[in-house]
Structures are given as C-alpha cells and as structure tokens.
Write a protein that holds these residues in place. Structure first.
Motif, mmCIF file in Angstrom:
data_model
loop_
_atom_site.group_PDB
_atom_site.id
_atom_site.type_symbol
_atom_site.label_atom_id
_atom_site.label_comp_id
_atom_site.label_asym_id
_atom_site.label_seq_id
_atom_site.Cartn_x
_atom_site.Cartn_y
_atom_site.Cartn_z
ATOM 1 N N ARG A 34 23.067 -6.292 -3.603
ATOM 2 C CA ARG A 34 22.020 -5.983 -2.636
ATOM 3 C C ARG A 34 21.692 -4.494 -2.771
ATOM 4 O O ARG A 34 22.579 -3.648 -2.683
ATOM 5 C CB ARG A 34 22.471 -6.324 -1.212
ATOM 6 N N PRO A 35 20.427 -4.152 -2.983
ATOM 7 C CA PRO A 35 20.069 -2.771 -3.337
ATOM 8 C C PRO A 35 20.265 -1.794 -2.177
ATOM 9 O O PRO A 35 19.878 -2.057 -1.045
ATOM 10 C CB PRO A 35 18.583 -2.872 -3.708
ATOM 11 N N HIS A 36 20.853 -0.658 -2.501
ATOM 12 C CA HIS A 36 21.036 0.387 -1.495
ATOM 13 C C HIS A 36 21.346 1.697 -2.199
ATOM 14 O O HIS A 36 21.726 1.727 -3.378
ATOM 15 C CB HIS A 36 22.170 0.024 -0.520
ATOM 16 N N GLN A 37 21.184 2.796 -1.473
ATOM 17 C CA GLN A 37 21.528 4.118 -1.984
ATOM 18 C C GLN A 37 22.318 4.872 -0.923
ATOM 19 O O GLN A 37 21.844 5.073 0.195
ATOM 20 C CB GLN A 37 20.291 4.921 -2.377
ATOM 21 N N TYR A 38 23.518 5.280 -1.301
ATOM 22 C CA TYR A 38 24.377 6.046 -0.404
ATOM 23 C C TYR A 38 24.232 7.529 -0.725
ATOM 24 O O TYR A 38 24.215 7.925 -1.901
ATOM 25 C CB TYR A 38 25.835 5.616 -0.591
ATOM 26 N N GLY A 39 24.100 8.353 0.304
ATOM 27 C CA GLY A 39 23.985 9.796 0.096
ATOM 28 C C GLY A 39 24.710 10.573 1.171
ATOM 29 O O GLY A 39 24.904 10.080 2.297
ATOM 30 N N GLU A 40 25.097 11.792 0.834
ATOM 31 C CA GLU A 40 25.740 12.696 1.785
ATOM 32 C C GLU A 40 24.940 13.987 1.859
ATOM 33 O O GLU A 40 24.600 14.572 0.813
ATOM 34 C CB GLU A 40 27.178 12.998 1.360
ATOM 35 N N PHE A 41 24.647 14.432 3.082
ATOM 36 C CA PHE A 41 23.839 15.626 3.310
ATOM 37 C C PHE A 41 24.616 16.587 4.204
ATOM 38 O O PHE A 41 25.231 16.167 5.189
ATOM 39 C CB PHE A 41 22.501 15.255 3.951
ATOM 40 N N GLU A 42 24.561 17.866 3.851
ATOM 41 C CA GLU A 42 25.327 18.888 4.557
ATOM 42 C C GLU A 42 24.466 19.630 5.579
ATOM 43 O O GLU A 42 23.299 19.930 5.317
ATOM 44 C CB GLU A 42 25.875 19.918 3.561
ATOM 45 N N ARG A 58 24.588 16.104 -1.364
ATOM 46 C CA ARG A 58 25.875 16.608 -1.866
ATOM 47 C C ARG A 58 26.508 15.590 -2.801
ATOM 48 O O ARG A 58 27.164 15.929 -3.782
ATOM 49 C CB ARG A 58 26.802 16.885 -0.686
ATOM 50 N N TYR A 59 26.298 14.318 -2.484
ATOM 51 C CA TYR A 59 26.806 13.221 -3.314
ATOM 52 C C TYR A 59 25.862 12.039 -3.110
ATOM 53 O O TYR A 59 25.325 11.840 -2.022
ATOM 54 C CB TYR A 59 28.226 12.831 -2.880
ATOM 55 N N SER A 60 25.654 11.251 -4.161
ATOM 56 C CA SER A 60 24.799 10.069 -4.013
ATOM 57 C C SER A 60 25.208 8.996 -5.006
ATOM 58 O O SER A 60 25.775 9.276 -6.063
ATOM 59 C CB SER A 60 23.322 10.439 -4.219
ATOM 60 N N LEU A 61 24.921 7.767 -4.640
ATOM 61 C CA LEU A 61 25.233 6.604 -5.475
ATOM 62 C C LEU A 61 24.175 5.542 -5.239
ATOM 63 O O LEU A 61 23.845 5.235 -4.089
ATOM 64 C CB LEU A 61 26.616 6.041 -5.122
ATOM 65 N N LEU A 62 23.628 5.009 -6.325
ATOM 66 C CA LEU A 62 22.589 3.981 -6.246
ATOM 67 C C LEU A 62 23.125 2.665 -6.795
ATOM 68 O O LEU A 62 23.844 2.639 -7.786
ATOM 69 C CB LEU A 62 21.366 4.404 -7.071
ATOM 70 N N GLU A 63 22.755 1.568 -6.131
ATOM 71 C CA GLU A 63 23.073 0.239 -6.657
ATOM 72 C C GLU A 63 21.819 -0.623 -6.551
ATOM 73 O O GLU A 63 21.273 -0.813 -5.460
ATOM 74 C CB GLU A 63 24.214 -0.398 -5.875
ATOM 75 N N THR A 64 21.345 -1.105 -7.702
ATOM 76 C CA THR A 64 20.201 -2.012 -7.742
ATOM 77 C C THR A 64 20.523 -3.171 -8.672
ATOM 78 O O THR A 64 21.284 -3.020 -9.631
ATOM 79 C CB THR A 64 18.923 -1.307 -8.247
ATOM 80 N N PRO A 65 19.955 -4.365 -8.419
ATOM 81 C CA PRO A 65 20.291 -5.536 -9.230
ATOM 82 C C PRO A 65 19.606 -5.536 -10.584
ATOM 83 O O PRO A 65 18.581 -4.887 -10.787
ATOM 84 C CB PRO A 65 19.794 -6.700 -8.365
ATOM 85 N N GLN A 66 20.223 -6.293 -11.510
ATOM 86 C CA GLN A 66 19.674 -6.586 -12.835
ATOM 87 C C GLN A 66 19.341 -5.320 -13.626
ATOM 88 O O GLN A 66 18.350 -5.255 -14.335
ATOM 89 C CB GLN A 66 18.439 -7.484 -12.707
ATOM 90 N N THR A 67 20.208 -4.322 -13.511
ATOM 91 C CA THR A 67 19.987 -3.047 -14.184
ATOM 92 C C THR A 67 21.264 -2.604 -14.895
ATOM 93 O O THR A 67 22.330 -2.549 -14.282
ATOM 94 C CB THR A 67 19.573 -1.958 -13.172
ATOM 95 N N LEU A 68 21.143 -2.299 -16.180
ATOM 96 C CA LEU A 68 22.242 -1.699 -16.936
ATOM 97 C C LEU A 68 22.182 -0.184 -16.887
ATOM 98 O O LEU A 68 23.208 0.485 -16.809
ATOM 99 C CB LEU A 68 22.188 -2.150 -18.401
ATOM 100 N N LEU A 69 20.969 0.348 -16.963
ATOM 101 C CA LEU A 69 20.768 1.795 -16.940
ATOM 102 C C LEU A 69 19.475 2.096 -16.194
ATOM 103 O O LEU A 69 18.406 1.621 -16.577
ATOM 104 C CB LEU A 69 20.699 2.351 -18.368
ATOM 105 N N ASP A 70 19.590 2.865 -15.127
ATOM 106 C CA ASP A 70 18.446 3.240 -14.303
ATOM 107 C C ASP A 70 18.296 4.753 -14.382
ATOM 108 O O ASP A 70 19.211 5.487 -14.005
ATOM 109 C CB ASP A 70 18.696 2.793 -12.858
ATOM 110 N N THR A 71 17.154 5.224 -14.868
ATOM 111 C CA THR A 71 16.926 6.655 -15.096
ATOM 112 C C THR A 71 15.898 7.188 -14.108
ATOM 113 O O THR A 71 14.862 6.557 -13.882
ATOM 114 C CB THR A 71 16.435 6.883 -16.537
ATOM 115 N N GLU A 72 16.187 8.349 -13.530
ATOM 116 C CA GLU A 72 15.280 8.976 -12.570
ATOM 117 C C GLU A 72 15.089 10.445 -12.921
ATOM 118 O O GLU A 72 16.016 11.101 -13.388
ATOM 119 C CB GLU A 72 15.843 8.886 -11.146
ATOM 120 N N PHE A 73 13.877 10.951 -12.663
ATOM 121 C CA PHE A 73 13.552 12.370 -12.850
ATOM 122 C C PHE A 73 13.186 12.973 -11.493
ATOM 123 O O PHE A 73 12.309 12.452 -10.800
ATOM 124 C CB PHE A 73 12.364 12.544 -13.810
ATOM 125 N N TRP A 74 13.840 14.070 -11.144
ATOM 126 C CA TRP A 74 13.577 14.758 -9.878
ATOM 127 C C TRP A 74 13.377 16.245 -10.130
ATOM 128 O O TRP A 74 13.970 16.815 -11.052
ATOM 129 C CB TRP A 74 14.751 14.604 -8.908
#
Length: 571
Positions: free
Chosen positions: A112-120, A448-464
C-alpha cells in the motif's frame, strides 16, 4: 510514486512553476507584452535573468494557454462543485487505480503506497501545531476520501480531527533520546496506512533536548500526490504561525475534479490521446533488462530502500546554464543522464521507463490547492541507438517527452493495462523502472529522514531542488532484487556523469562515457592481468612444424593450409 512532473510539458514550465511558488504573477498584455507582478524580494537576480532569457517562449506559452486546447481540436471541461452528489461513490483518479490494484496480494511487488518522513523543529508548541494541522485538514474536508473493496472512492462525512501521539524525551541524554526516536522510526516507517477508513494519517511528535521537536509523518500516497502533500504541511505551518489569517475556502472537491477528468477522456482530446498511445505499442521495446538476482521473490511485499545523491549548488547552477544554452530543460538533462546509466548496465539502447506526469490541468483556478492524487504514469520510450552525442540524444528524448505530455488526456493506467493485454502479461509489473521530477514543486526543505514505498516498482527515481540550491536525486530500490554492489556502482556513475556535464563542455558531444567506478575498472584490469599471467606460454614452433603432416605439397601449391576451394591446381 511520490512525485510527478509538469516540467516535462514545456521547456519553460519549471520556471513558471517556480515563479508561481513565489507568488509571482505573469500576464500577457495586448498579445505580446509580458506584465510581471511580484512580492518584494521574491524575484532573485537569477530568476530575473531566466525570465529575460525565456521571455519569447513564455509569451508564446501564455498565448497558447489563453487560446486553450480548443485550437488543437478539443476543449478542457470546466469543473463545477456538485454538493448534492458529494458523498456518492466515484471512480478513482488515474494513478489511484494503478495503486489500488498493485497494492493487492498476488501482484508483483505489492504494497500500500505511502511515504514516511521526519521533519525537525527548533521549537514547537504541540497543542498549537495539532490545532493548525487539523485546521489545514478541515479546509480540505471535501477532499478526504476512502477506498472501498469495490474499487470506488467515497468522500468522508464529517471527518474527525486527527489525533497526535507524543513522546516526551526531554531530560533524557541525547544518545538515549536518539535511540528512542530511532525506535519510533522503525515502528512507523513500514506501516501501510489504511485505504478503507479515516483517518489514514498517523502523525507523531517526539519532544527532546531543550525544546526541540521531531515530526514523524506517514503520508498516504494513494490520497495525496507530492504537490498536495506539501500543500497540506505548508497550510498547517501557515495556521501555526499566522492563525489569524484564514486561507480561502476551496470551491470544488476532489470528486468534482476526477469526474471532469474522466469526462475529458471521452472528448476529442481524450480519443486523440488514446490513438497516440495505442498506435505505437506494437513497436515499443520492453523495460531495461538490468541484472537481477536469479530466483528472487517477485510476488512478496515490496521493500524499497532509499539511496540518494546530493549535488552542490554550483553543479546545479552550471548544469542548468548549459541546459538552457541548448534549449533543454534541467529535468530532461537529469533524465538523459539517468537513461545513459540504465543503458550501460542493462546493455540495452532501446527501452521503456515509467514516466510520472501530473493531471493537474487548468480546469479550475484552485486546482493546485486540492488535496488528492492527480498523478499518472505513462510509458516513456528511450531510444539511445543512434550514433550521436549526448546533447543530441537528450534533445530527441525531450521531443518525445513533450509529445507524450501533449497526449495525457487518456488515462495512463489504461495505457499500461492495454500494454499488459497486448503483451499478455496480466498482473505483472510490466514497467518496474519509474522516473519522476519534482523540480516543478520548487525549492524544498528535505526531511531529516524519508522512506517511500510504492507497488510494482523495482527502482523509483526522483529529482528535487533543495532550498539551499543543491540537487537531490533519490533512488528507491528493492535491494534484494539486484546483485550486491550493482546499485552502488550505478548511483556513483550517475553522480559522476551529472557533475561532468556541469563542468565539462566537451561531455555534451561525447557518444560514449566511461561509467564504471574507478575501483571496478581497477579490479577488472587486475583480473585481466592475472588471467594473462596465468595463461601458459604458447610453445615456440618453426613454421615447418605447423605444416600438415600428410605428404609433400604439389608443385605451385599454397604455402599454408587453405581450404580445398583455395588450393591451386597441379600442373
């Protein structure tokens, strides 16, 4: 996926998005003059220079926007709020349909897709922040939806305020407080938020040190794309710092927008987009064949890990300048470097990536503010087979991206479903390598820290792009699917290639790059040298000893052993 890119829709879109983020307003006067209104201090020298350089393109872009898509054979629908049907079930948006299917057991790499993050926060009033956060959610109350087993969405009636859990670690030694917060991370970061009930958010605050706070936040990617997730946090901070300033009431609901986009699929624009994608499928290649571990589990729960590359502000500025000078967007240059690395390690020069694009089309002035997932995934054809330099390869890739983005009026999930039907691969992750640019979101403060989980993906690339001027490149990858050291080598090569493109003008003309890390090149050279040293010396032989031992050659015959057809006739 956590991000999607409108920057790929126009060479100037990233600049326009950045200006919009800074509340800079552009208006076309008399069809040719550009009027700029900006808050004091919002237009930096760099932005002024980019505005001047791209003025002609911006004028053209605004002119086309004013004419609307009707000039190309269709018109965008106008979304209106329908309060009487707000709580009636409705079909999910584009990426939501893919996410709902891909999160079910039995599909490859399900989660189930979600993104965990920590903010200071240097200091934080817990009660005040809780009130501000729920106030931001209340503003979005018409956009809070849940998904049922029937794959339909329903707007939540009278959504309850979200409860915050709090860990009070003040007074503990720093090391012990960090250990406790690490345990909070470990307990939260892999939690899959519910899809079928509210609330699907579970915020937590850790208070530590001399008044500091760490915000642990698990964002449900089914219901919020990158722009709206950032908007929700931004609105919460607005109410925290300026509680007396009420934000404008939202006029339309997520349901209204999704139904308008569904209507668009049946329009002439939507049907033209359908033809564009379906007509090309038979000639498409497959996904890049990167080396995978034999026998690795593909049907289990996805477990993505985060890798990242941080490129200094000087690299970003130089790379953007070289891209601008060539009429290329920064996003497409970063994508081209990514394709270069994928091509080298997969051995393929022709492959498909999964490209994330936004469906936040201008059907309402508040479209950017609606909490919801308006992202879509479309196959992006990368063709690196031509004998040409990197600049020319990226220019062709950019042309493909622009053409694709002009044909997003038919659902990306339907494109992928049709592709699975054509290839007879139902349920499989037909395109497990995804890319998405968040440069259009504007400069961001990294968690400060983040983790992404999405289905049917081996490698997910993002540019910020970060607020301090750095480029942040993220790879979310299922480590267990790749041989040890492969991802390390590829990511190191990517960082080196982007840096070289920023620093070396000649790199843009190169047809090939040495991408193997130095350690691997040295190791390969050493193995080759050792193999040569261990090989037995060939025996020294006289030429006469090499001649066939079956009698004398006829007069005038050849001096070496040729085939019968080459043998001279005897006199």
């Amino acid at each position: 996926m956590s991000t999607e890119s409108s920057t790929w829709g126009s060479p100037v879109s990233s600049l326009l998005a950045e200006l919009a983020d800074r509340d800079v307003k552009l208006r076309l006067v008399d069809g040719e003059r550009l009027e700029v209104k900006a808050p004091r201090g919002s237009l930096t020298a760099e932005l002024r220079e980019r505005l001047a350089r791209h003025k002609a393109e911006i004028v053209d872009w605004l002119a086309r926007s004013e004419r609307g898509p009707g000039a190309g054979g269709g018109e965008l629908p106008v979304v209106r709020h329908d309060p009487d049907r707000l709580y009636e079930p409705f079909t999910p948006s584009d990426l939501q349909q893919s996410f709902l299917m891909g999160s079910r057991e039995g599909f490859e790499f399900y989660v189930r897709p979600h993104q965990y993050g920590e903010f200071e926060f240097d200091e934080l009033d817990v009660d005040r922040f809780r009130v501000a956060f729920n106030r931001a959610l209340y503003r979005q109350r018409k956009n809070l939806v849940v998904a049922g087993e029937d794959m339909l969405l329903r707007t939540v009636r009278d959504p309850a305020p979200v409860e915050f859990t709090v860990s009070d670690l003040r007074g503990l030694p720093v090391e012990e407080a960090e250990r406790r917060m690490l345990r909070t991370r470990e307990s939260m970061c892999r939690q899959e938020p519910p899809h079928d009930r509210w609330p699907w958010l579970a915020p937590h605050l850790s208070l530590y040190g001399g008044g500091r706070a760490r915000f642990h936040y698990n964002n449900n990617n089914l219901f919020a794309d990158a722009p709206s997730a950032f908007r929700l946090l931004s609105d919460a901070l607005h109410y925290y710092h300026r509680p007396q300033e009420e934000l404008a009431e939202l006029e339309v609901a997520f349901r209204d927008c999704v139904l308008a986009l569904a209507e668009l699929e049946e329009s002439p624009l939507g049907q033209a987009s359908k033809k564009y994608w379906c007509d090309r499928m038979a000639q498409w290649p497959g996904a890049p064949e990167l080396p995978l571990v034999g026998g690795a589990e593909r049907q289990g729960r996805s477990m993505l890990s985060r890798r990242e590359v941080l490129l200094e502000p000087g690299v970003r500025k130089a790379l953007r300048a070289r891209a601008d000078a060539r009429g290329l967007t920064l996003t497409n240059v970063l994508l081209g470097a990514h394709a270069e690395v994928i091509a080298r390690w997969s051995g393929s020069r022709h492959f498909l990536l999964n490209n994330m694009i936004t469906h936040r089309v201008p059907i309402h002035p508040q479209m950017r503010e609606i909490l919801g997932n308006f992202a879509a995934l479309y196959p992006l054809e990368v063709d690196w087979r031509h004998a040409e330099g990197f600049e020319d390869r990226v220019r062709r890739l950019q042309a493909r991206v622009l053409a694709d983005t002009e044909h997003t009026y038919w659902s990306g999930s339907k494109v992928l479903q049709r592709l699975n039907q054509v290839r007879r691969t139902p349920g499989s992750a037909v395109l497990p390598f995804a890319v998405g640019s968040a440069l259009f979101v504007g400069p961001a403060d990294p968690p400060r820290y983040s983790l992404l989980e999405t289905p049917q993906t081996l490698l997910d690339t993002e540019f910020w792009e970060l607020r301090d001027g750095r480029l942040w490149v993220i790879w979310d990858v299922i480590e267990s699917m790749f041989p040890p050291g492969l991802i390390d080598a590829m990511l190191e090569a990517y960082g080196s290639l982007v840096t070289r493109l920023a620093e070396d003008e000649s790199a843009w003309r190169a047809r090939d790059f040495e991408l193997l890390p130095a350690a691997q090149r040295e190791r390969r050279a050493r193995i080759n040298d050792e193999a040569l040293a261990a090989a037995p010396e060939p025996p020294a032989r006289l030429m006469g000893e090499l001649l066939p031992r079956h009698g004398p050659l006829p007069p005038g015959g050849p001096a070496g052993g040729a085939g019968d057809g080459a043998r001279a006739k005897s006199a």
